[in-house]
Structures are given as C-alpha cells and as structure tokens.
Write a protein that holds these residues in place. Structure first.
Motif, PDB file in Angstrom:
ATOM      1  N   ASP A  32       0.866  -1.176  -0.020  1.00 21.38           N
ATOM      2  CA  ASP A  32       0.123   0.085   0.081  1.00 21.38           C
ATOM      3  C   ASP A  32       0.790   1.249   0.078  1.00 21.38           C
ATOM      4  O   ASP A  32       0.471   2.207  -0.875  1.00 21.38           O
ATOM      5  N   THR A  33       1.971   1.358   0.784  1.00 22.27           N
ATOM      6  CA  THR A  33       3.000   2.314   0.718  1.00 22.27           C
ATOM      7  C   THR A  33       3.769   2.586  -0.372  1.00 22.27           C
ATOM      8  O   THR A  33       3.662   3.764  -1.085  1.00 22.27           O
ATOM      9  N   LYS A  80       0.986   4.193  -2.748  1.00 20.47           N
ATOM     10  CA  LYS A  80       0.915   5.655  -2.489  1.00 20.47           C
ATOM     11  C   LYS A  80       1.972   6.674  -2.702  1.00 20.47           C
ATOM     12  O   LYS A  80       1.918   7.624  -3.073  1.00 20.47           O
ATOM     13  N   THR A 105       2.608   6.821  -6.547  1.00 19.11           N
ATOM     14  CA  THR A 105       1.806   7.982  -7.097  1.00 19.11           C
ATOM     15  C   THR A 105       2.042   9.398  -6.458  1.00 19.11           C
ATOM     16  O   THR A 105       1.831  10.383  -7.232  1.00 19.11           O
ATOM     17  N   ASP A 106       2.357   9.626  -5.372  1.00 16.31           N
ATOM     18  CA  ASP A 106       2.675  10.933  -5.114  1.00 16.31           C
ATOM     19  C   ASP A 106       3.960  11.547  -5.727  1.00 16.31           C
ATOM     20  O   ASP A 106       4.310  12.891  -6.200  1.00 16.31           O
TER      21      ASP A 106
END
Length: 383
Positions: A328-329, A332, A335-336
C-alpha cells in the motif's frame, strides 16, 4: 541525507552496500529499456548471478550463500529500488527453492538447489489457476498415479518466469474430493514432454518479467519428484507464501524508495517562481509523509524477516502485515512521486511512472491485500 542503518548489523550493512553498487552500476541503467521493450532482463540477471545475489537465501550445503531472511529482504529492496522487474525474475528462485527446503527429500534438494544457486537454472512456482487464485483449495490441475510416477494435467495462470524457467514447482490435486487435503507439490522440468506455455501476458508493469499460462498435457513426473507427501501441498504452499511475503514487502519498499529518491532530486533541481520546488512547504510535507511511510514499511519488513529467522510463532501475521502495509505504501508513494514531478512524472523520461505501474502488482500477488487483512484480522480476533 544520512544513510540510516535501520538496526542492521555490520554484515547486513556491508551486504546492502555491495548490492547497491551492483544495482546502480549494472541494473538501474537498463531498467527503462527492459520496461520499454518488455524484454527479459538477461544482462541484469547475469550481473546478479556474477555477484552471487540472485538466490542469496539458499543454504551453503546446496551451493548457496546461506543468507538469512533478513539478508534476503535487504537484497530484494536494493534490487527493486533499481529495477523491480529484475528483482521479480530473481525472486522466483526463492519461490522455487522454499518448497524443497520445507518438505523436499535430501536427494531432491541436492538435485535442484545447486543448479539454482549457481545460476545455471532459473526457477518458477506454479500455484494459481484460472479458477484458483486466493482460493488455493479450488485447484483443478490433476495428478494421477501411474507406473513409476504421476501424470499431471491442467492449466496454471499468472506464472512468473513461465517459458524462461528451467524447473517449476507445480501444485496439483491427487484427490479432488479431499479439498485442501488432496493437494500435492511436484517438480516439473522445462523439458518434460507435454509442458507448454501460453502467450506472454500484456501487463501494466513488471513488463520484462515473463508471465504466462502453463499447460500440462499428461506430463509424466517420476515419483522421486514429489515434494514431501501427497496431501501436504496446501501446507507447503502456505508455508512458502508465509516466507516470501516478507520478500514482496521488501520489493515494495524498494520501489517506493526509488520513487522518493527520484522525486527528492527533482525537487532540488526544478525551479518555479524563482526558487527550487524543494523550498515549498506543501511539497515538503508530501516528502515527509513519503519518508514516514517508507520507514514504517521497512521496519515491519525487517521485523517479519527476523520473525522468520527466529522461527517465531508470529511469522504468518508478521509477513501479512509487512506485505500489506509495504505494498500500500509503494502505491501511495509512487503516485505521490508522479504528482511531485508534475508533467515530467507522467512521461517516460523519468522513472516514476514505471515505478507506479510496477508498484500496483505488489498489492495483488502472493495474496491480495484483502486476503492479508483476513489473515491479520483472524489472528487478532482469535485471542
């Protein structure tokens, strides 16, 4: 930026430095081309083999480096930081080796593991099927007892290294009415008659890692290639995944770290309104959150590896927690990273768009994150 040790001892820190040098010099420069052309990372894999980093956890008695699980995740993170595809290809060696180490006969281990450890052979793990992904007990590939061995018939799907591997651990049912108690594991060699492969999958990411269906059309497997006993297949499969989820977590951490490295460098170079992007507080907070998330994921990954090395009772849940949070990290953070680079992040001139595509699969394979949450919840609620 200082280089934190994350509680690693001197041996693991030295290993990290060696892997990082190999990756920066020989693997990272090829990563974009591997992705662009969907090419098998032959040169990168050769570099890992030459440095003895392609299957580091195989025990020394079988020709390996004898690295512990913590060494394995350190290596996996550094390779994935440079090229997730290359780590995925090499990581399948661990998936092949673990079932043999968990349940294989001594003769079977000595026949195959030295070939993997030397880099002569590449391994693969064939568990999933068109109707059996998370539901392993639904496997339909059939193993029928025959004279001197077994005859395997069925289809496997989503198999990493399919068509490129020299040997496969294949799971099949010897008794369809027995459910999970009817599963068994076998070694199938690439040259066995009746083994064939589908067309390569057209994937979002990990494009240079071959993924194909595997077709078994009455493949004869000698009796001595049965891993453990009939009926032990479910235990072998789950035991393997319990151990490789820490490696997937490390892969995810490496992808995330690579994306943060690129984004941080870009923010220091790119100027807007007369000053570097790195001076804008809104962007600084994004970078801070990315670093927090990566450190947390790495800590859980290292803890999962240490639990494995100590044969701890919490190894199943520790692996599920690490894999879930780390993947999940990775999604995220990558994407950032694309957001931080703006338009530059959306084009292939920079690697963060590739890293974002590569990150997605870490939330899906070796047990989707929904399955990981089931594992975690059941452990918590059983107390």
């Amino acid at each position: 930026m200082s280089r934190p040790t994350y509680g690693l001892g001197d041996d693991h820190l030295e290993l990290r430095d060696v892997v990082r040098q190999v990756c920066e010099e020989q693997i990272a420069p090829r990563a974009a081309e591997v992705d662009e052309h969907g090419a098998f990372p032959e040169a990168s894999l050769r570099a890992l083999v030459a440095a003895r980093l392609h299957a580091i956890t195989i025990p020394a008695e079988y020709g390996g480096e004898g690295g512990d699980h913590l060494a394995g995740v350190v290596v996996a993170e550094e390779i994935a930081r440079a090229c997730a595809t290359t780590q995925q290809v090499a990581g399948a060696n661990e998936l092949f080796a673990l079932p043999l180490l968990l349940a294989g006969s001594e003769e079977l281990k000595r026949r195959y593991l030295p070939r993997i450890a030397s880099g002569e052979w590449l391994g693969a793990f064939a568990l999933s099927e068109p109707e059996a992904g998370s539901d392993v007990a639904a496997i339909r590939t059939r193993a029928t007892a025959g004279e001197g061995g077994w005859v395997l018939t069925g289809t496997k799907r989503w198999i990493t290294n399919a068509g490129s591997a020299d040997a496969y651990v294949v799971f099949a049912t010897v008794d369809p009415d027995a459910g999970p108690r009817g599963l068994a594991a076998f070694v199938v060699e690439a040259t066995d008659p009746g083994l064939s492969f589908g067309a390569p999958e057209r994937k979002m990411g990990m494009k240079g890692s071959p993924t194909c269906e595997v077709y078994l059309d009455k493949v004869f497997v000698p009796a001595d290639r049965l891993i453990g006993e009939t009926g032990a297949g479910m235990r072998i499969a789950l035991g393997t995944l319990d151990r490789t989820r820490a490696t997937v977590a490390a892969q995810a951490v490496g992808i995330a770290q690579g994306a943060l490295d690129v984004a941080s460098a870009y923010l220091g170079e790119r100027q807007q309104f007369g000053k570097p992007l790195a001076t804008f507080q809104g962007l600084q907070f994004m970078v801070a959150d990315m670093e927090i998330q990566i450190r947390a994921a790495r800590a859980l990954t290292h803890q999962a590896a240490r639990e494995l090395d100590s044969h701890g009772a919490d190894l199943t849940t520790a692996g599920a927690v690490a894999k879930c949070l780390a993947s999940d990290t990775a999604m995220k953070v990558t994407t950032d990273a694309v957001q931080l680079l703006g338009g530059a992040g959306y084009v292939r001139d920079f690697p963060v768009e590739r890293m974002m595509r590569d990150a997605k699969i870490t939330q899906i394979y070796e047990g989707t994150n929904q399955i990981q949450r089931l594992v975690i919840a059941r452990d918590v609620l059983s107390d």
